[in-house]
Design a protein around this motif. Sequence first.
Motif, PDB file in Angstrom:
ATOM      1  N   ARG A   1      -5.145  13.668   7.328  1.00  0.00           N
ATOM      2  CA  ARG A   1      -3.830  14.757   6.653  1.00  0.00           C
ATOM      3  C   ARG A   1      -2.583  13.866   7.133  1.00  0.00           C
ATOM      4  O   ARG A   1      -2.319  13.313   8.270  1.00  0.00           O
ATOM      5  CB  ARG A   1      -3.918  15.502   8.241  1.00  0.00           C
ATOM      6  N   VAL A   2      -2.547  13.402   5.683  1.00  0.00           N
ATOM      7  CA  VAL A   2      -0.746  13.071   5.698  1.00  0.00           C
ATOM      8  C   VAL A   2       0.137  14.422   4.925  1.00  0.00           C
ATOM      9  O   VAL A   2      -0.032  13.995   3.933  1.00  0.00           O
ATOM     10  CB  VAL A   2      -0.892  11.891   4.592  1.00  0.00           C
ATOM     11  N   GLU A   3       1.042  14.386   5.556  1.00  0.00           N
ATOM     12  CA  GLU A   3       2.132  15.475   4.753  1.00  0.00           C
ATOM     13  C   GLU A   3       3.778  15.565   5.260  1.00  0.00           C
ATOM     14  O   GLU A   3       3.303  15.376   6.282  1.00  0.00           O
ATOM     15  CB  GLU A   3       1.523  16.983   4.748  1.00  0.00           C
ATOM     16  N   SER A   4       3.801  16.493   4.690  1.00  0.00           N
ATOM     17  CA  SER A   4       5.598  16.102   3.854  1.00  0.00           C
ATOM     18  C   SER A   4       5.833  17.197   4.476  1.00  0.00           C
ATOM     19  O   SER A   4       5.351  18.389   3.828  1.00  0.00           O
ATOM     20  CB  SER A   4       6.184  15.821   2.825  1.00  0.00           C
TER      21      SER A   4
ATOM     22  N   VAL B   1      -3.921  15.120   1.675  1.00  0.00           N
ATOM     23  CA  VAL B   1      -2.227  14.002   1.694  1.00  0.00           C
ATOM     24  C   VAL B   1      -1.700  14.702   0.618  1.00  0.00           C
ATOM     25  O   VAL B   1      -1.555  15.521  -0.544  1.00  0.00           O
ATOM     26  CB  VAL B   1      -2.714  12.561   0.589  1.00  0.00           C
ATOM     27  N   VAL B   2      -0.623  15.667   1.344  1.00  0.00           N
ATOM     28  CA  VAL B   2       0.376  16.103   0.971  1.00  0.00           C
ATOM     29  C   VAL B   2       2.602  15.132   1.116  1.00  0.00           C
ATOM     30  O   VAL B   2       2.680  16.100   1.564  1.00  0.00           O
ATOM     31  CB  VAL B   2       0.873  17.815   0.796  1.00  0.00           C
TER      32      VAL B   2
ATOM     33  N   ARG C   1       0.679  -0.946   0.172  1.00  0.00           N
ATOM     34  CA  ARG C   1       0.370   0.170  -0.337  1.00  0.00           C
ATOM     35  C   ARG C   1       0.995   1.228   0.290  1.00  0.00           C
ATOM     36  O   ARG C   1       1.645   1.139   0.831  1.00  0.00           O
ATOM     37  CB  ARG C   1      -0.978   0.473   1.485  1.00  0.00           C
ATOM     38  N   ARG C   2       0.980   1.781  -0.417  1.00  0.00           N
ATOM     39  CA  ARG C   2       0.781   3.318  -0.341  1.00  0.00           C
ATOM     40  C   ARG C   2       0.478   4.478  -0.415  1.00  0.00           C
ATOM     41  O   ARG C   2      -0.848   4.768   0.542  1.00  0.00           O
ATOM     42  CB  ARG C   2       1.171   3.564  -2.367  1.00  0.00           C
ATOM     43  N   LEU C   3       0.788   5.901  -0.441  1.00  0.00           N
ATOM     44  CA  LEU C   3       0.260   6.975   0.380  1.00  0.00           C
ATOM     45  C   LEU C   3      -0.806   7.313  -0.848  1.00  0.00           C
ATOM     46  O   LEU C   3      -2.060   8.082  -0.577  1.00  0.00           O
ATOM     47  CB  LEU C   3       1.384   7.832  -0.002  1.00  0.00           C
ATOM     48  N   ALA C   4      -0.471   7.284  -1.933  1.00  0.00           N
ATOM     49  CA  ALA C   4      -1.876   7.002  -3.023  1.00  0.00           C
ATOM     50  C   ALA C   4      -3.626   6.348  -2.415  1.00  0.00           C
ATOM     51  O   ALA C   4      -3.674   6.798  -3.218  1.00  0.00           O
ATOM     52  CB  ALA C   4      -1.136   7.358  -4.352  1.00  0.00           C
TER      53      ALA C   4
ATOM     54  N   ALA D   1       2.228   4.815   7.071  1.00  0.00           N
ATOM     55  CA  ALA D   1       1.238   5.375   6.833  1.00  0.00           C
ATOM     56  C   ALA D   1      -0.011   4.851   6.246  1.00  0.00           C
ATOM     57  O   ALA D   1      -0.853   5.097   6.734  1.00  0.00           O
ATOM     58  CB  ALA D   1       1.833   6.718   6.068  1.00  0.00           C
ATOM     59  N   TYR D   2      -0.362   4.083   5.819  1.00  0.00           N
ATOM     60  CA  TYR D   2      -0.770   3.687   5.549  1.00  0.00           C
ATOM     61  C   TYR D   2      -2.022   2.845   6.543  1.00  0.00           C
ATOM     62  O   TYR D   2      -2.999   2.740   6.564  1.00  0.00           O
ATOM     63  CB  TYR D   2      -1.393   2.560   4.936  1.00  0.00           C
TER      64      TYR D   2
END
Length: 391
Positions: free
Chosen positions: A318-321, A278-279, A258-261, A294-295
Motif C-alpha cells: 500500500r502506497v498512499e498520500s 497505490v494512491v 523509478r516512479r510510483l507508477a 518509495a519504489y
Amino acid sequence: MSSGTQLTDAAQRVLTRFRPPAWLVEGALLALAGSDQAMRLGTRTAEPGTLAVALLALLSLPWRRRWPVPVLLLTLPALAAGGMWLASMIALVRVALETSEATAALCGLCVAGGVLLDRAFFGSPFPDTPDWLRVEVYAALAGAGPVVLGRLMRSRRRIAEQLVELARSRDRERVAERTAVAARERAALAREMHDVVGHEMSLIAVRAAALASSSSDPAVRKEADLIRELSVRALDEVRHTVGVLRRPRADDAAPSARRLADITALVGRSGLVARTVVVPGERVRWPAAVELAAYRTVQEALTNVLRHGDSGRPVEVRVESVDDDTCLVVEVRSGRAAGTGEPAGGHGLAGLRERARLLGGDLAAGPVPGGYLVRAAFPAPGETLVGTPGR
C-alpha cells in the motif's frame, strides 16, 4: 580549526571589539558636545541666537549617520557664532567615515574656517593664545583630526569586510573542491560497476538464454527464461545506477528513475500473491527522490519476502498520500509468522532507513500480528497541481 573559520572569527573580532551599545555612544557624545557649549557660556554672554544655534547643533547630531554632510552644515553656525567646536568635530568624523576623501577634506576646511571665524569675531576661547599662529594650529587640528580619525575607521571597516569576504571565498572553494572530489569518486564507482557488475550480468543473461534454447526439459527452459529476464532487468538497474552516479550532482534524479507508477509492475514481476494499492494523491506531484525511495522500499521488502518469508502467503502493498498530500506512506505487509524478527544482516533495510532519514522521513520494520510489516513515511511536500483533477 580551518583557516576560513579563523578568518571569519578574526573579522568578527575586528567588527565587534570595543563596540559599546549605540545608545550609550549617542548619550556620551551629546553630553560631551553639550558640556563644550556649557563651558563656552561660562565665559560669554548667553545670547538667544547663540543658544538657538547650539540647540540646533545638538538636536541634529543623532541624525549624522543618515545625513552626515547636512548635519555638519547645521553644526557650523554653532561653531562660528558660539564656539561649539565638539559638535562640528563629531559630525566631521562621520562625514570622513561615510563620504569620499574630497568631500571629507572640503568639510574639514569648513570646520577649520569656522574656528577662525570664532576667533576673529568672539576672541579665542584659550587665554594663553595671543597670536594668530597658535589659533591657526588649533583650527588645523580641529579640521584635520576628525578627518584622519574618520578615514582610519573607514579603513578598519573595509579590512573587516574584506576578511569576511575572504573567509566566504575560502568556504566556497572548499565546497567546490569537495564537490569535485565526490564527482571523481562517483565516476570511478560508475566505471567499476559498469565494467564488473554489468559484464557479469551480461554473461548470466547470455548463459541463461543458451540454456533455454538447448534444453529439452520445459521446466528447465522456464527457469532459464526467468533467470535471463531477471538478469536483463538487473542489468537495466545497473545501467540506471551508473547513469545516476555520472550525473554532476548525486541528488539529481535521472529521467529514467523509478516512479510510483512502476510499483504495480514491480509487484507483478515478483511472482508473489499480492494486493497492491497505490494512491499517490490527486493534486500532488511528488519529488523524484521521494518516488524513487518509495519504489526501492517496496522492492527491498518483496526481496526479503522471497528470501525469508513464505512466498505462497499473500502480501499487501500500500502506497498512499496522507495529511493533505504532505506525507507519502509506504507499507508492505507479508504473511511471515510473527516473531521471526528482522532478516539476518538487515543491510537492505539499513540502507532504506538511511535513505528515508536523508529525505526527512523514517522507516520501521518488525513483526506484527499475523505477519511482518515494513512501513516508511516520507514527509516531503509534493508540488500541488492547480486545476488538475487527477494525476
